[in-house]
Every structure is written in C-alpha cells, then in structure tokens.
Scaffold this active site. Structure first.
Site, short mmCIF file in Angstrom:
data_model
loop_
_atom_site.label_atom_id
_atom_site.label_comp_id
_atom_site.label_asym_id
_atom_site.label_seq_id
_atom_site.Cartn_x
_atom_site.Cartn_y
_atom_site.Cartn_z
N LEU A 143 39.69 48.08 40.98
CA LEU A 143 39.17 48.63 39.71
C LEU A 143 37.87 48.00 39.21
O LEU A 143 37.55 46.82 39.58
CB LEU A 143 40.12 48.23 38.43
CG LEU A 143 41.48 48.87 38.72
CD1 LEU A 143 42.36 48.51 37.54
CD2 LEU A 143 41.36 50.24 38.59
N ASP A 144 36.63 48.78 38.53
CA ASP A 144 35.75 48.25 38.29
C ASP A 144 35.87 47.17 37.29
O ASP A 144 36.98 46.94 36.88
CB ASP A 144 34.68 49.39 37.64
CG ASP A 144 34.24 50.57 38.51
OD1 ASP A 144 34.23 50.28 40.00
OD2 ASP A 144 34.24 51.73 38.08
N LYS A 145 34.78 46.27 37.19
CA LYS A 145 34.85 45.24 36.28
C LYS A 145 35.21 45.42 35.00
O LYS A 145 36.37 44.77 34.41
CB LYS A 145 33.59 44.38 36.46
CG LYS A 145 33.42 43.25 35.43
CD LYS A 145 31.92 42.72 35.31
CE LYS A 145 31.75 41.60 34.25
NZ LYS A 145 30.68 41.00 33.97
#
Length: 335
Positions: A143-145
């Site tokens: 998942l993106d940050k």
C-alpha cells in the site's frame, strides 16, 4: 543488532517467457516471473548482464516475442542491513502461515531510497524473527505510504508461494473505500493500462501498451454528497497507484491526493468543510476488506478494517455540508 535482508537465489534460474507476454518489455515480464525480487533489483541485474534472453544480454526495455529463455544467474552484490524495530502493529488476523495487518497512514511498507528504517518490514522482523527467512519479510503486496488498510503477510515459504500465485491469478479480493471529487452518477469499471508517466518519473499514468501494464479497477457508488462521492473500489490487478491513477483518469481524483488531483473547494463550502478539506493532506483511500484462500487448507479468509478517524471525519463533514445546502435550498423554494 542488524539483520540482513535474506535474499535466497539459486545459482541459475531458467524460465521461458510466456506466450501471452508478447510485445511487452523485458523488465515488466521479469517482475512477474520473479515476484520475490523488487523491480529495481531485477533491472540492476539486467544492466549488469546477469539476466540473459536466449543466451544474450538485453536492455530492460527490450520487447519480448514470447517463448524466449530467460536465464537469471545473479547474486546480490551486498546484503542490505535491515534491523528489526519495535513498531506497533495492528494485527487483524494471525495463524502459523499468515498475518493480516491494518497499516496506518504514514507507514512506509518497505525500505527504499530515502527511507532506510521505520517501515512495516522493520516492524514485521521485530514481531516475528522467522520472517528473515521469507522474501521481503513476507510482504507480497503493498500500500502507498498514505493509504491505510489491510495487507496480507506470508509467514512461511508455502504461504508466500500461495499468496503470490493467488495475486497473479487475480484470486485475492481487495476492496477499498475512497472519497473522490465530483458527484459520480453510477459505478463501473476502468480497464486502462498503467505505466510510468512519460514526463514525471515520480508519477504513474494511463499509457498505451506495451509501455503500460494491464490494469482493471471496478467501482460502485456508496454515497453521494453535494460535490463529492464515497465509492467502493475493487482491484482486479495491482499496479502502482492504480486506484489513484484510474480515478484521476475519470476526472474524479481522490480527495487529498496532491500528486493526481490537488485541493478543490466546492462552491459555497462553509468554514467547517473548508477547514476539513484543507487539513486532509493524504489520499482518501482505505483498504477495508481482504479475502484469500488459506495456503494450508484452502479455506476462505475474510478480514475487514474500519476506516481511520481522519477519513471518517471527512465523510461526516461532507454529509453535514450536503444536508446544510439541501435545507437552504428547501427554504429558498418555499419563499
């Protein structure tokens, strides 16, 4: 004490390029043939001549025709120090083979350029030292940050193989909730290839194949607000920034997504909604549900996680704005 990232590579691996990969780039195909290694690592090996295509070196962007023999004969030039770190984990499911964690906003999944520590991978190594024996400490998707939500972690090599295969076969159900700009009329699907933006290396974009990799996102409307929409998204593929790129492509970018949308204040927004939108500084995206077949017995595992407080607060503010404007409109119509 620092534990090195364990990268187990047999002396030589020989794999044939699938016929379905015809017309695609070598680096894209390698990422699917060897999912246990990062794309940057594979590209580095190609450039170093440690990956051969039919016995010859080739550039990463070489277009394949299908059926070629890929020979990987590489060893890591050095081991990357990766220290276990005592970072709290929100565990939503756990057994001997699998973990499902609810990743908070702001936590990077694994170390990379400019982020050598303080990642989910560091936290996992602290939680379970056996994960040093699993590629990327068991992380099989990311998942993106600034995206919150559920991630499956393999605790055994059997589980790693199974989860990677399920992801490649599109058998893992990954469901998200998102808040987008604009009033969407109905749900639908986006089937548009995604690749590196041609002019901005930090962004992805919808680009034609073979530069773009196939990407499919399904979405449906959950709740309409005055100038925004709460939607549910389901990933059929898992490209970098996929939901963010596809929704921006529809001209309905995610609220808070500075990379693909930017701040947009609706006409007539009151002070509370204005403050909420200005203060929401990450993409309004949460991975709320994850379903997969258990690697050991095939039983369906289903895990859900509620949206974090900032996203719930955003939805409350949008509802209040919608109600206030509807009431004001009703008063005007009665005059």
């Amino acid at each position: 004490m620092n534990n090195p990232e364990q990268i187990q590579i047999p002396p030589i691996q020989n794999v044939h390029v699938p016929a379905a990969a015809v017309g695609r780039r070598l680096d894209q195909v390698l990422a699917e043939l060897f999912p246990q290694f990062s794309r940057s690592r594979l590209t580095a090996w190609v450039k170093a001549g440690e990956v051969l295509l039919d016995g010859k070196t080739a550039p990463p962007r070489q277009i394949v025709r299908g059926g070629e023999l890929v020979t990987l004969n590489a060893q890591p030039s050095q081991q990357v120090p990766l220290a276990p770190e005592d970072i709290a984990l929100d565990i939503r499911y756990e057994d001997e083979d699998v973990l499902v964690v609810n990743k908070p906003v702001g936590l990077v999944v694994h170390p990379g350029a400019g982020q050598a520590a303080g990642t989910l991978q560091n936290a996992l190594l602290h939680y379970d030292a056996r994960l040093t024996e699993i590629p990327r400490a068991g992380i099989v998707h990311r998942l993106d940050k600034d995206t919150s939500g559920l991630m499956a972690i393999a605790r055994t090599l059997r589980a790693h193989t199974s989860l990677v295969a399920q992801l490649q076969a599109r058998d893992v159900h990954r469901q998200y909730q998102a808040v987008v700009y604009g009033a969407m009329i109905a749900g639908g699907s986006v089937n548009a290839p995604i690749g590196r933006h041609p002019h901005d290396r930090l962004r992805q974009a919808v680009v034609a194949e073979p530069s773009g990799k196939p990407a499919v996102t399904h979405y449906r409307v959950r709740e309409r607000f005055r100038a925004h929409t709460l939607i549910e998204c389901r990933l059929e593929t898992g490209r970098t920034h996929q939901i963010r790129v596809h929704l921006a492509h529809l001209r309905h970018p995610l609220v808070g997504d500075a990379t693909y949308g930017g701040l947009k204040l609706p006409k007539g927004a009151g002070p509370e909604l204005t403050e909420t939108l200005r203060g929401f500084r990450r993409q309004a995206l949460h991975a709320e549900k994850l379903e997969f077949s258990h690697p050991a017995d095939g039983k369906m595992i289903s895990v859900a996680a509620e949206a974090p407080a900032d996203m719930q607060g955003l939805i409350v503010a949008l509802r209040a704005d919608t109600t206030a404007h509807a009431e004001a409109e009703a008063k005007r119509s009665r005059r």
